[in-house]
Motif scaffolding. Sequence first.
Motif, PDB file in Angstrom:
ATOM      1  N   ILE A 394      10.700  14.468  -6.706  1.00  0.00           N
ATOM      2  CA  ILE A 394      10.889  13.519  -5.614  1.00  0.00           C
ATOM      3  C   ILE A 394      10.023  12.425  -5.719  1.00  0.00           C
ATOM      4  N   PHE A 395      10.664  11.163  -5.947  1.00  0.00           N
ATOM      5  CA  PHE A 395      10.158   9.830  -6.073  1.00  0.00           C
ATOM      6  C   PHE A 395      10.199   9.230  -4.934  1.00  0.00           C
ATOM      7  N   PHE A 396       9.063   8.604  -4.356  1.00  0.00           N
ATOM      8  CA  PHE A 396       8.965   7.751  -3.198  1.00  0.00           C
ATOM      9  C   PHE A 396       9.308   6.470  -3.337  1.00  0.00           C
ATOM     10  N   GLU A 397       9.326   6.038  -4.515  1.00  0.00           N
ATOM     11  CA  GLU A 397       9.514   4.374  -5.010  1.00  0.00           C
ATOM     12  C   GLU A 397      10.197   4.527  -6.098  1.00  0.00           C
ATOM     13  N   ASP A 398      10.878   3.465  -6.608  1.00  0.00           N
ATOM     14  CA  ASP A 398      11.642   3.518  -8.110  1.00  0.00           C
ATOM     15  C   ASP A 398      10.627   3.911  -9.328  1.00  0.00           C
ATOM     16  N   PRO A 399      11.230   5.107  -9.762  1.00  0.00           N
ATOM     17  CA  PRO A 399      10.053   5.568 -11.225  1.00  0.00           C
ATOM     18  C   PRO A 399       9.821   4.457 -12.187  1.00  0.00           C
ATOM     19  N   MET A 400       8.886   4.344 -12.722  1.00  0.00           N
ATOM     20  CA  MET A 400       8.438   3.572 -13.691  1.00  0.00           C
ATOM     21  C   MET A 400       8.543   4.341 -14.994  1.00  0.00           C
TER      22      MET A 400
END
Length: 664
Positions: A394-400
């Motif tokens: 789960i990514f809560f924001e765009d992944p880096m």
Amino acid sequence: KEKKRRKEENDGNEELEELYLLERCFPEAEKLKQETRLLSRWKHYIQCDGSPDPSVAQEMNTFISLWKEKTNETFEEVIEKSKVVLNLIEKLNLFYWKRPPCDLQDKKYNKQYQESILNNLQELLHLKFNVATEILLQTSTLADLDSGNMEKVIKDENVTLYVWANLKKNPRHRSVRFSETQIGFEIPRILATSDIAVRLLHTHYDHVSALHPVSTPSKEHTSTVTELVKDDIENVEKAISKEVKEESKQQGKRSHLIQKEEIKVEEERDDIEVKMSSAEEESEAIKCELEMKILSETVSAAQLLLVENSSEKPDFFENDVVDLCQFTTLGGVYHLDILELPPQCKPVKGWMIVEILKEGLQKYTYPPETTEDFETENAFPPIEVTLEVHENVIFFEDPMVVRWDAEGKHWRTDGISNVSYKPNKRLVTFSLDTFGPVTLIQDAHINMPYQSWELRPLDVNKVLLTVTTVFTEIQIQIKENLCMLSSVKLKDKKHISILEGTWMTPIPFIIALKEAGLNIFPTRHSHFYVIINNKVPLVEVKAYRQMALLSSAFAFGWSKWNLLCNSTKVVFKVREHLTEECTENPNWALLMFSGDRAQRLKIKEESEAFSEALKEETEFHSTLYHMVRDFSSKEAMEKVRSSSCQFVNSVCHMLLSTRLLSYS
């Protein structure tokens, strides 16, 4: 006043003695864990299945040596063997994390066993994948009929391989997309006309980063705590030795008198034997009691280490270097490689002949070290890559996106451009200057501080812990020595996780949640990255221990007043909870606790201002147990006293790991 003070002191001492008896559940649970580990090793020994014991270096070295000698394994065979290897690596890591705090001081052992054995296993596994890739690339029979180039996809639960070999060297064929996926590359003209292969090896685990710093104790505190525990152990061992010697002397004297008097009457001899037997039993009981005291001290020290904050922040001198204390890698590692195409198989009179290169699989250097022979400046543009994010993360924001620097041995953010993410399709696209391992990272503290929390009983020796953050609501069930992810809600929508419904012991459960992106477990460095309501460690530990003791019959909850009291005190809500039915307006009591003093506050959660005033017709107590007993039913207190030691220990471990009182 003096009489009142003395009465309070006497009452306080009696309460602490009663609490000490209740808290025996913690060393008892630890003893059960030790017995379980011994039984597990014995079961492994009698199985004789050929797999080594991860805790025995000699067996591990033999396993590694035998696998090194095995050659010509196909990719599928290596994948099957990797399941055994990954299981051994997991056991090795758990063996390290579960060791008592005193053993953590043995740096020589840690360095030899952790770094040597673990690294050898991980390096050998990756080497085997490289050799298997070389064998695969030499099979030109796998060539696609339309393009003439070779394409192969092999999927497994731990590894996914995407490999493309440029057999035709068509300059117009520059877009590579693997069949039935959107994963692929946009390669420049110079690669489209070269004898190369492009490999994407997606390992769903991360063997590239350094060992994840889970609950690693700070040096200064570890040494202090360990010395205290060692002193206690030495004192208790001396006491045990003294007791045993005294008992043996007394028994020796008795034996001597018996022989001297030459008692012949059978009844008298039986009577003396009974006395000697009872003396031995008494000595054994004293020894067991003192051993439990040692174990209790060790457990307390280990619990204190879980809530200790590091005094030094990790130093990173370069802006592009990723701080793994602040960020966490998710979804494994994508090993991106441009490889020199090995010699292909040739059919000769019914035989398949292939040239074997001594140096093995070689990487193709892109861009080359010298570019003087090439006229155009943009002859080696960045390569566009499209990857799929692991479905269980789960990514809560765009992944880096970050790349691995093999020389500096750290993840870096430079050399990557044009990053875009499609959350619905779980695809991330970016341009990469040079190939190598890449991974996706997320802020490790994205779900901290928590917005609220609640711990409530569900059944006998079973509770539900709910932690609410800005992005999600996580519910965890705890029973006996097991934990389970009950549900995950994202923006009021239920998210289905592969972990739901799976019972695990606390440490593997915490690791699994962190690897899935559901990190609600602060480390000793977390306070440098999150604004927290830091509490004194000893107060926190005492609160969690006593909350765990009461958790089978009482519900606990977050209180806004915990932010306003100082670091030496904690405030939370509590109420008796004997049935699963949720009442609309529960009657919560507000308790304040300082580690050695508990009181019920006059204010309510809805009050306008904070006050430490004592509620009318209540009194101070030394423990939370005696505080709640004042307003609880006999049934509730009986349920508390009959709680399983493993259950109480598991609840306490989860509270210590989430640190709800400091990180909410």
